[in-house]
Scaffold this motif. Structure first.
Motif, short mmCIF file in Angstrom:
data_model
loop_
_atom_site.label_atom_id
_atom_site.label_comp_id
_atom_site.label_asym_id
_atom_site.label_seq_id
_atom_site.Cartn_x
_atom_site.Cartn_y
_atom_site.Cartn_z
N ASP A 182 41.26 46.16 33.06
CA ASP A 182 42.52 45.22 32.47
C ASP A 182 43.85 45.80 32.93
O ASP A 182 43.97 46.99 32.71
CB ASP A 182 42.46 45.21 30.70
CG ASP A 182 40.86 44.57 30.73
OD1 ASP A 182 40.85 43.26 30.50
OD2 ASP A 182 40.05 45.37 30.16
N HIS A 183 44.81 44.99 33.06
CA HIS A 183 46.11 45.24 33.39
C HIS A 183 47.26 44.37 32.85
O HIS A 183 46.63 43.35 32.86
CB HIS A 183 46.46 45.46 34.95
CG HIS A 183 45.38 46.33 35.87
ND1 HIS A 183 45.16 47.93 35.53
CD2 HIS A 183 44.08 45.98 36.29
CE1 HIS A 183 43.99 48.22 36.08
NE2 HIS A 183 43.49 47.05 36.64
N TYR A 184 48.13 44.84 32.47
CA TYR A 184 49.08 43.73 31.76
C TYR A 184 50.71 44.19 32.19
O TYR A 184 51.08 45.40 32.35
CB TYR A 184 49.10 44.13 30.23
CG TYR A 184 47.75 43.83 29.79
CD1 TYR A 184 47.31 42.19 29.29
CD2 TYR A 184 46.82 44.88 29.54
CE1 TYR A 184 45.95 42.37 28.74
CE2 TYR A 184 45.43 44.39 29.20
CZ TYR A 184 45.07 43.04 28.57
OH TYR A 184 43.84 42.95 28.27
N MET A 186 54.72 43.32 30.31
CA MET A 186 55.26 42.65 29.31
C MET A 186 56.70 42.67 29.12
O MET A 186 57.27 43.53 30.15
CB MET A 186 54.64 43.18 27.91
CG MET A 186 55.06 44.72 27.78
SD MET A 186 54.52 45.42 26.31
CE MET A 186 55.10 47.08 26.14
N VAL A 222 53.19 39.05 26.77
CA VAL A 222 52.34 39.98 27.54
C VAL A 222 51.50 39.09 28.35
O VAL A 222 50.79 38.31 27.64
CB VAL A 222 51.66 40.88 26.34
CG1 VAL A 222 50.55 41.61 26.98
CG2 VAL A 222 52.41 41.44 25.43
N ARG A 224 48.18 39.19 31.27
CA ARG A 224 47.12 40.06 31.92
C ARG A 224 47.00 39.76 33.23
O ARG A 224 47.22 38.38 33.75
CB ARG A 224 45.76 39.83 31.42
CG ARG A 224 44.62 40.51 31.86
CD ARG A 224 43.32 39.99 31.64
NE ARG A 224 42.12 41.20 32.01
CZ ARG A 224 41.83 41.23 33.16
NH1 ARG A 224 42.22 40.71 34.16
NH2 ARG A 224 40.76 41.95 33.56
N SER A 259 54.80 47.86 32.09
CA SER A 259 53.30 47.54 32.52
C SER A 259 52.46 48.53 31.96
O SER A 259 52.86 49.63 31.69
CB SER A 259 53.33 47.27 33.90
OG SER A 259 53.54 48.66 34.57
N ILE A 288 46.30 46.56 23.18
CA ILE A 288 45.96 45.10 22.81
C ILE A 288 45.50 45.27 21.38
O ILE A 288 44.33 45.76 21.26
CB ILE A 288 44.99 44.61 23.75
CG1 ILE A 288 45.71 44.63 25.30
CG2 ILE A 288 44.60 43.24 23.34
CD1 ILE A 288 47.03 43.78 25.28
#
Length: 380
Positions: A182-184, A186, A222, A224, A259, A288
């Protein structure tokens, strides 16, 4: 010579310092930063943490400075598929408080300063620690011009120096880590005024978009993404938000970009001789769900009376072992919750997206289950 050295002057270390100073404990907090970081990271303060913060008389000030999130909705394809209220999660604090970490640290630092103006030592990086079984000596070097080197002897040391804890290595404590697919990214933008004071989860096929109100008329977004973002761009992030949600944040109002690729690290033990790990040094969690900082405060709240008993000459070995077991269990439960949250936000093909939305709607429509999920979400 002091009673306790706390390594790390972030929100968890400062909170523990305030708890101990209120009990007359002589404390030094060593922080390698010369100044607080202005970059806004953690923002969510859950009801159990607010109750803990109330013990050092900062909860009221924080509530006055923050935004009370009293519920949230889940949206998919422009339609609301579920909702959740926090009204029943706590009598005193029926909300999640949204407050930038910079402000949180400032208010805690002010409280520590009120109790002992010399307690916080900035610009000091711990390089060595020696435990002779009765006393602990900490050697720190100045991190830069304007910093302070130090050699301090204490009866106990607490490591609250974050997820990349240097102290954990100096103490020889092993840890197990997990990485996630998982990568985000924001960013904070001016709030359009829609969904005021509510958290919003956009459950879209391309991946989740989360939205939270912030003080000052801002809202955090935020998103994904499928792979790590090497470059951050306020325009590109606003475009992704618009493509998935139909809402277009104004790039000109952007005040923060970041990020992250979540991981979790849990120390195999939190006690080593006369030293204890707390907060992210003991258990790093995915951001998260916003549980990491809160979990650290709860560590400190449980540890403080044990420290005071030890300094009073009472045997605390059994209490420390029980503390270590309980806090590790709490960390594993919190890690499981963050993993559920990340799973909920992963991309899905249309048929599976429809099933997920139906499940969210069903849970939302059953009040007892909805209340149970709300309590779990708010760390009750």
């Amino acid at each position: 010579m002091v009673d306790v050295v706390i390594v790390g002057g972030g929100p968890v270390g400062l909170y523990l310092a305030a708890l101990l100073l209120q009990e007359g404990v002589a404390v030094r907090v060593l922080d390698q930063r010369v100044h607080r970081e202005s970059h806004s990271r953690a923002i969510g303060i859950h009801p159990p943490a607010l109750a803990a913060l109330d013990r050092v008389d900062v909860a009221g000030t924080m509530i006055g400075a923050g935004v009370q999130i009293r519920g949230g909705i889940a949206v998919s394809g422009g339609k609301t598929v579920g909702s959740m209220s926090f009204a029943s999660v706590s009598e005193c604090f029926p909300f999640v408080l949204s407050l930038p970490q910079f402000t949180t640290e400032y208010l805690l630092e002010q409280r520590v300063h009120e109790l002992d103006s010399a307690a916080l030592v900035r610009g000091a990086r711990v390089m060595e620690i020696a435990d002779d079984g009765g006393l602990v000596t900490v050697h720190a070097e100045a991190t830069k011009a304007g910093g302070a080197g130090a050699r301090i002897t204490s009866r106990l040391v607490v490591a609250a120096d974050g997820s990349r804890s240097r102290m954990r290595g100096l103490l020889g404590i092993q840890a197990t880590s997990r990485s996630y697919p998982d990568h985000y990214v924001m960013g904070d933008y001016a709030d359009s005024g829609a969904n005021l004071y509510q958290a919003v989860l956009y459950l879209e096929g391309e991946g989740i978009v989360e939205s939270f109100p912030l003080p000052g008329g801002l809202r955090r977004w935020v998103v994904r993404i499928p792979r790590p973002a090497p470059f951050l761009d306020a325009v590109k992030l606003a475009r992704m938000v618009h493509q998935r949600t139909g809402i277009r944040p104004d790039p000109a109002t952007n005040s923060m970009l970041s990020s992250f690729s979540p991981r979790s690290t849990v120390a195999c033990r939190s006690v080593a001789g006369r030293a204890v790990l707390i907060g992210d040094a003991a258990h790093e969690l995915s951001p998260i769900g916003g549980q990491g900082m809160n979990l650290g405060w709860l560590d400190a709240a449980e540890l403080a009376p044990i420290i005071c008993a030890s300094l009073a000459g009472k045997p605390v070995g059994q209490r420390l072992r029980a503390y270590s077991t309980r806090r590790r269990k709490a960390a594993l439960v919190a890690r499981w919750q963050t993993e559920v949250n990340m799973t909920l936000g992963r991309p899905l093909a249309p048929p599976f997206l429809a099933l997920r939305n139906a499940a969210v709607s069903a849970v939302s429509g059953m009040p007892p289950v909805n209340r149970m999920v709300a309590r779990r979400f708010t760390m009750q």
